[in-house]
Design an enzyme around this catalytic site. Sequence first.
Site, short mmCIF file in Angstrom:
data_model
loop_
_atom_site.label_atom_id
_atom_site.label_comp_id
_atom_site.label_asym_id
_atom_site.label_seq_id
_atom_site.Cartn_x
_atom_site.Cartn_y
_atom_site.Cartn_z
N SER A 137 0.85 -1.19 0.00
CA SER A 137 0.00 0.00 0.00
C SER A 137 0.88 1.24 0.00
CB SER A 137 -0.90 0.03 1.23
OG SER A 137 -1.56 1.27 1.35
N TYR A 150 -2.41 -2.09 10.15
CA TYR A 150 -2.43 -2.51 8.75
C TYR A 150 -1.11 -2.16 8.06
CZ TYR A 150 -3.68 -2.08 3.76
OH TYR A 150 -3.70 -2.15 2.39
#
Length: 242
Positions: A137, A150
Amino acid sequence: MTTPVIVTGASAGIGAAIARRLSRAGHDLVLTYRTGSDRAAAVVAELERGGGRAVAVPADVASPADLRAVFDTAETTFGPVFGLVNNAGAARVRPLADSDDALIRDLFGANLFGALYGMREAAARLVPGGAIVNLSSTAVHTATPGLGVYLAAKSGVETLTRVAAKEFGARGIRVNAVAPGLIDSPMFREGKTDAELRRFLAQSPLGRLGDNDEIAAAVAYLLHPDSSWVNGQILRVNGGVA
């Protein structure tokens, strides 16, 4: 090209877009899903209507046994596996102080351990010259508040990508990662006001959000022979967001 590729978490979203792209490129596909068997079956049916070959296999990527079974299915159905796309993952917005043990286990299991176990299995079972693509990400570098757990998991994925690229290179297996930026989807838009959406758009030099197909194109490139000299890289597909 009929070389088999495993795509985890491929029942919807980016995973399904990756499956469509790779099927058009001629790959046989083994798609995994944790939930949503109907959605996974619909993706398989779509690929078959387009002339491709695919099967869907239920699997929890945080389970080494499940991943071994996925590789077994791929080899039995289509033959030796060429590629692995570690796409499966999960995200929750939660401040670090409010992140309980269950959330930490879930997010590390789905994101970090899933990629780790997948790469470990692939190290022994991909054909020489195969390729692995992990999904990370862009927010790893923007350090978005509320995504600490995360992003800690995705940071680990990026580190493992670079390590595995060096360790697996002796067999000609390349390992890279794609780090998407903001992707336009119903899930992304849900619960956001017009003002909030405009604020996100303002972060993009291109003045728009990305879409699933743009991420799928990057993954397809990293599996293609055209990227034969690309190894250990994190490709940030984010429209120029820092």
